[in-house]
Enzyme design. Structure first.
Site, PDB file in Angstrom:
ATOM      1  N   HIS A 190      57.305  56.819  22.783  1.00  0.00           N
ATOM      2  CA  HIS A 190      56.549  55.841  21.992  1.00  0.00           C
ATOM      3  C   HIS A 190      56.397  56.315  20.549  1.00  0.00           C
ATOM      4  CE1 HIS A 190      55.252  54.417  26.074  1.00  0.00           C
ATOM      5  NE2 HIS A 190      55.455  53.263  25.471  1.00  0.00           N
ATOM      6  N   HIS A 227      61.270  53.794  18.996  1.00  0.00           N
ATOM      7  CA  HIS A 227      60.949  52.729  19.962  1.00  0.00           C
ATOM      8  C   HIS A 227      60.471  51.477  19.231  1.00  0.00           C
ATOM      9  CE1 HIS A 227      59.204  50.402  23.174  1.00  0.00           C
ATOM     10  NE2 HIS A 227      57.989  50.551  22.664  1.00  0.00           N
ATOM     11  N   HIS A 239      53.437  47.742  17.006  1.00  0.00           N
ATOM     12  CA  HIS A 239      52.755  47.562  18.296  1.00  0.00           C
ATOM     13  C   HIS A 239      52.371  48.854  18.997  1.00  0.00           C
ATOM     14  CE1 HIS A 239      56.681  48.399  20.170  1.00  0.00           C
ATOM     15  NE2 HIS A 239      56.027  48.546  21.301  1.00  0.00           N
ATOM     16  N   ASP A 240      52.910  50.000  18.587  1.00  0.00           N
ATOM     17  CA  ASP A 240      52.529  51.282  19.204  1.00  0.00           C
ATOM     18  C   ASP A 240      52.098  52.314  18.167  1.00  0.00           C
ATOM     19  OD1 ASP A 240      52.650  51.025  22.004  1.00  0.00           O
ATOM     20  OD2 ASP A 240      54.831  51.122  21.997  1.00  0.00           O
ATOM     21  N   ASP A 285      59.716  44.721  23.998  1.00  0.00           N
ATOM     22  CA  ASP A 285      59.102  46.025  24.225  1.00  0.00           C
ATOM     23  C   ASP A 285      59.836  46.800  25.323  1.00  0.00           C
ATOM     24  OD1 ASP A 285      57.323  48.135  24.056  1.00  0.00           O
ATOM     25  OD2 ASP A 285      55.720  47.129  25.158  1.00  0.00           O
ATOM     26  N   GLN A 345      62.838  52.825  39.020  1.00  0.00           N
ATOM     27  CA  GLN A 345      63.435  51.933  38.029  1.00  0.00           C
ATOM     28  C   GLN A 345      63.798  50.587  38.658  1.00  0.00           C
ATOM     29  OE1 GLN A 345      62.500  53.147  35.026  1.00  0.00           O
ATOM     30  NE2 GLN A 345      64.524  52.729  34.191  1.00  0.00           N
TER      31      GLN A 345
END
Length: 393
Positions: A137, A141, A177-178, A288, A341
């Site tokens: 993050h 990213h 956003h992060d 995202d 996953q």
């Protein structure tokens, strides 16, 4: 003193009570004055602290001038409109130039009278406020999330369905956003009783990301929204806030049912602002988590970065909170990554990309990439299971 005799009289009970009340009144007045002075000083300190933080959070003039003087490559040369895009071969400078290219090609610079110098400084300031030591993050990213949004708007043909303010809000939101991510999730923030947990009762980190976004946008030299009218500014900030909060997967899980039903039953109304808000939220999540749609070598490499960050949180949970981490955060369960996953794709991803592909067929590459990676992860999971069985016999 007696009015008739002129003699001094002793205080009676009423006089005592009056004097006592007056003394209390004076004491409260002094206390309130002292309290006001304390609060006033605290507010002044806060303003100074925010000014200092804002200064250090902003990119340097030297870096800004360097970026401003650099030639911005075309979107085609950078492959920015490709859903299969990967940033691994790009330098940090190239990622910032690519970001500027995306804003230019969406006509955001021209339509909102952005000063080019301010845009350069803002991009660099956003990059600066991602922590470099965080495995996943981080700025890369954020940049990849923004690139996916750009590809969805351009190649996915969503651009002609949204207005300019919506595209502006989404591009800013994807990049921010992060912001200041700590490498841990909301659950850890709450359980560790971090000060951030006292500020927000839900979506803790997402609220913090938006606050950081707002701080940068309001910092001198970073005010890329200064060309908007007051009404446009308020509308854009509200959309940015809702878009960033939408990246909390807990909120995504709450919202997606309504969105899926609307599209499934052909009840999605483009003129309905609530429906458009739902779409913007779904687009944020789709971008995202878009690493799950990338070519297999890219997806495998990104999955390793995610696992590294998750395992570091798991180590902290053992050491600092004295709890056993869930499998996702447990490095002792690394062999379960392929099966986890597959579970993530089935639970979070597939239906979202199916729905977006249904709204715009040009978004189908996202769905196709996701399905291919599911097959690859499924194959690895089956191979690991066979090894486990053979090892047990």
């Amino acid at each position: 003193m007696d009015d008739v005799t002129g003699k001094i009289k002793a205080f009676n009970r009423n006089d005592e009570q009056f004097l006592e009340a007056f003394a209390i009144f004076c004491g409260l007045g002094i206390q309130n004055t002292q309290m006001y002075e304390t609060v006033d000083r605290a507010m002044a300190k806060q303003v100074v602290t925010l000014e200092v933080l804002s200064y250090h959070a902003s990119a340097s003039e030297e870096d800004t001038r360097e970026l401003q003087a650099a030639k911005v490559p075309s979107a085609q040369s950078l492959k920015l409109i490709d859903f299969s895009f990967s940033d691994f071969e790009l330098s940090d400078m190239e990622t910032t130039l690519a970001t500027i290219r995306m804003f230019m090609d969406l006509n955001l610079v021209q339509n909102f009278q952005m000063k080019y110098e301010d845009l350069c400084q803002w991009v660099l300031s956003v990059k600066k406020n991602y922590r470099k030591h965080i495995a996943y993050h981080n700025w890369r990213h954020a940049f990849n999330t923004s690139q996916c949004m750009f590809a969805v708007l351009k190649s996915g043909r969503i651009q002609n369905k949204l207005n300019d303010l919506e595209m502006l809000a989404l591009m800013i939101a994807t990049l921010c956003h992060d912001l200041d991510h700590r490498g841990v999730n909301n659950s850890y923030i709450q359980r560790s009783e971090h000060p951030l947990a006292q500020l927000y009762c839900h979506s803790t980190m997402e609220h913090h990301h938006f606050d950081q976004c707002l701080m940068i946008l309001n910092s001198p030299g970073n005010q890329i929204l200064s060309g908007l009218s007051l009404e446009e500014y308020r509308t854009t900030l509200k959309m940015i806030e809702r878009a960033i909060l939408a990246t909390d997967l807990a909120l995504y899980m709450k919202k997606r049912g309504e969105f899926f039903e609307l599209t499934k039953n052909s009840q999605f109304i483009w003129e309905d602002e609530h429906h458009r808000d739902l779409l913007r939220s779904m687009l944020m999540t789709a971008c995202d988590i878009s690493a799950i749609t990338k070519p297999w070598p890219v997806q495998r490499r990104v999955a390793e970065l995610v696992a590294t960050e998750f395992f570091e949180q798991g180590d902290k949970e053992r050491k600092e909170l004295n709890i056993e981490p869930i499998d996702l955060m447990n490095r002792d369960k690394r062999d379960k990554i392929p099966s986890m996953q597959v579970g993530f794709i089935d639970a979070i991803c597939i239906q979202l990309y199916e729905t977006l592909a249904g709204m715009s067929e040009a978004c189908s590459p996202l769905l196709e990439g996701c399905r291919k990676n599911r097959q690859n992860w499924k194959l690895l999971a089956e191979q690991d299971e066979k090894k486990l069985v053979n090892g047990a016999t």
